[in-house]
Design a protein around this motif. Structure first.
Motif, mmCIF file in Angstrom:
data_model
loop_
_atom_site.group_PDB
_atom_site.id
_atom_site.type_symbol
_atom_site.label_atom_id
_atom_site.label_comp_id
_atom_site.label_asym_id
_atom_site.label_seq_id
_atom_site.Cartn_x
_atom_site.Cartn_y
_atom_site.Cartn_z
ATOM 1 N N LEU A 159 18.276 -7.936 -15.378
ATOM 2 C CA LEU A 159 19.063 -7.356 -14.992
ATOM 3 C C LEU A 159 19.020 -5.821 -15.935
ATOM 4 N N VAL A 160 18.544 -5.947 -16.968
ATOM 5 C CA VAL A 160 17.744 -4.829 -17.687
ATOM 6 C C VAL A 160 17.143 -3.956 -16.894
ATOM 7 N N ASP A 161 15.901 -5.167 -16.640
ATOM 8 C CA ASP A 161 14.406 -4.293 -15.560
ATOM 9 C C ASP A 161 14.593 -3.822 -14.357
ATOM 10 N N LYS B 140 3.857 -4.305 -16.918
ATOM 11 C CA LYS B 140 5.564 -4.120 -17.734
ATOM 12 C C LYS B 140 4.885 -4.164 -19.105
ATOM 13 N N PRO B 141 5.981 -2.848 -19.708
ATOM 14 C CA PRO B 141 7.026 -2.186 -19.113
ATOM 15 C C PRO B 141 6.926 -0.908 -18.370
ATOM 16 N N VAL B 142 7.403 -0.593 -17.269
ATOM 17 C CA VAL B 142 7.362 0.022 -15.856
ATOM 18 C C VAL B 142 7.429 1.552 -16.599
ATOM 19 N N LYS B 143 6.688 2.443 -16.460
ATOM 20 C CA LYS B 143 7.255 3.969 -16.764
ATOM 21 C C LYS B 143 6.877 4.742 -15.067
ATOM 22 N N SER C 88 4.705 -8.418 -17.692
ATOM 23 C CA SER C 88 3.472 -8.388 -18.704
ATOM 24 C C SER C 88 3.296 -8.995 -18.924
ATOM 25 N N LYS D 89 18.239 -2.782 -13.288
ATOM 26 C CA LYS D 89 18.638 -0.979 -13.831
ATOM 27 C C LYS D 89 17.523 -1.040 -13.821
ATOM 28 N N VAL D 90 16.532 -0.290 -15.105
ATOM 29 C CA VAL D 90 15.836 0.147 -15.070
ATOM 30 C C VAL D 90 14.188 0.378 -13.939
ATOM 31 N N ARG E 221 16.501 2.588 -11.396
ATOM 32 C CA ARG E 221 16.116 3.878 -11.789
ATOM 33 C C ARG E 221 15.202 5.195 -11.357
ATOM 34 N N LEU E 222 14.157 4.309 -11.954
ATOM 35 C CA LEU E 222 12.784 4.712 -11.813
ATOM 36 C C LEU E 222 12.427 5.249 -10.730
ATOM 37 N N CYS F 3 6.786 -13.170 -12.717
ATOM 38 C CA CYS F 3 7.423 -14.360 -14.005
ATOM 39 C C CYS F 3 9.125 -14.514 -13.689
#
Lengths: 151, 233
Positions: B42-44, B147-150, B126, B46-47, B50-51, B97
């Motif tokens: 879920l966290v990823d 990851k983490p994706v920037k 990751s 959302k990120v 947005r990215l 994964c």
């Protein structure tokens, strides 16, 4: 105006210490760059999701490690998730504990796993505390009429 | 202000926004490229959402490979009564994964499909494991992001997508002009294969010439070579 300056300084100091002490890394900066007028609460939202997710995972981990016959694959899967989400928000220390944790899972070392669980819980509560303080300072600053730079 | 990624429509369809099976369906008449993002975290999600949005992509984020296939209309078990033809997907970005279907398995399914194999697929992971990266590239993945994706990673994707659009519109231009006399020299589109092991023979995948690029494509221009190799922990 004095209050604003004071709060700005407090916020800057607090943020700096978070990075300096290794609680946060550059990924947190990346998140801040994603926040703007159209998404002013983005960082708080993502971090809140991280809190919820982590608490769920920590509970699952405790349960899984209490079992008579520990399912290490399951434990490892949870740690992998925790490592991923902490990495995505820049929670460096939490992410850091996950690495030996996964190694212990592979070795099926219960002592090691339990120790890591304690450590990761500890790091999690530390970073949670500090982030909550950060957000509180930001709110106070905005309420006082100031704003904070979003890098 | 970010420029919108413009993609030419390969299929002309009409759609209106609707909610179908829990997916937020986006209107297909926009100029922005549409990305299907797949991640069980879920966290990823959302990120990454947005990215992508801040980089002027339209985004549909789903939590599994299965849902991704359903969205594309590729799921054998569940055939949706509503066709998804109008929701053209320009790029798929997926975590490696995932429980159930891994990103690799999703990649394979997409590349096996005649309708969707042309869609570029990017894998996120990751873990910076060379054999994993190679396997994905061999299966036809466009790129592999550690990851983490920037923001810089998404910008790289955007640059790649814009080059794809440029090839397509230049190739269309060439076709239109083919009957006329050409007074100016045109940039030649090299269809020579880069060192990529992509199975697609479409010339759209070849590195292209742009005003800022060197005059002849080098292997380094190939999106497949532009891997983010970050040190492992």
């Amino acid at each position: 105006m004095d209050v604003v300056v004071q709060l700005q300084r407090q916020l800057a100091d607090h943020t700096a210490s978070l990075f300096h002490e290794g609680f946060l890394n550059d990924q947190f900066n990346q998140l801040q760059q994603l926040q703007d007028e159209s998404n002013p609460d983005f960082v708080v939202e993502v971090v809140s999701l991280f809190f919820e997710d982590s608490e769920r995972l920590l509970n699952e981990l405790a349960k899984a490690l209490e079992q008579q016959a520990v399912d290490y694959k399951k434990v490892d899967a949870h740690v992998h998730q925790l490592k991923g989400s902490s990495s995505s928000i820049g929670a460096q220390r939490v992410q850091g504990v996950c690495i030996p944790f996964r190694n212990f899972c592979e070795e099926q070392n219960i002592e090691g796993c339990l120790k890591c669980l304690q450590q990761v819980k500890h790091e999690y509560s530390l970073v949670k505390n500090k982030l909550e303080t950060l957000f509180k300072l930001e709110q106070q600053l905005i309420a006082a009429g100031g704003s904070f730079p979003t890098l | 202000m970010e420029r919108n990624v413009v993609v030419s429509r390969r299929r002309k369809t009409e759609t209106t926004a609707a909610k179908i099976d829990g997916f937020d369906v986006l209107p297909a008449d926009s100029e922005e490229a549409h990305v299907l993002a797949v991640d069980d975290s879920l966290v990823d999600r959302k990120v990454i959402e947005r990215l992508l949005k801040i980089s002027s992509f339209k985004v549909t984020a789903v939590d599994s490979g299965r849902r991704a296939l359903q969205f594309l209309g590729l799921d054998e078990e569940k055939t949706s009564s509503v066709g998804f033809d109008g929701l053209k997907v320009d790029l798929i970005i997926t975590d490696y994964c995932m429980p159930g279907m891994t990103g690799y398995e999703l990649l394979k399914k997409i590349k096996e499909s005649s309708n969707f194999r042309e869609i570029p697929v990017v894998i996120m992971s990751s873990e910076n494991i060379l054999t994993r990266i190679d396997r994905c590239l061999e299966e036809g993945a466009e790129d592999f992001i550690v990851k983490p994706v920037k923001l810089a990673d998404v910008k790289r994707l955007k640059d790649y997508m814009m080059r794809e659009v440029r090839i397509e519109s230049e190739s269309n231009m060439n076709k239109r002009k083919s009957c006329c006399d050409l007074t100016e020299s045109e940039p030649s589109i090299s269809s020579s294969s880069s060192s990529s092991s992509s199975s697609s023979e479409s010339p759209l995948r070849a590195p292209i010439l742009s005003s800022s690029a060197p005059s002849s494509p080098t292997p380094l221009d190939s999106p497949i070579r532009r891997l983010k190799m970050t040190p492992t922990e």
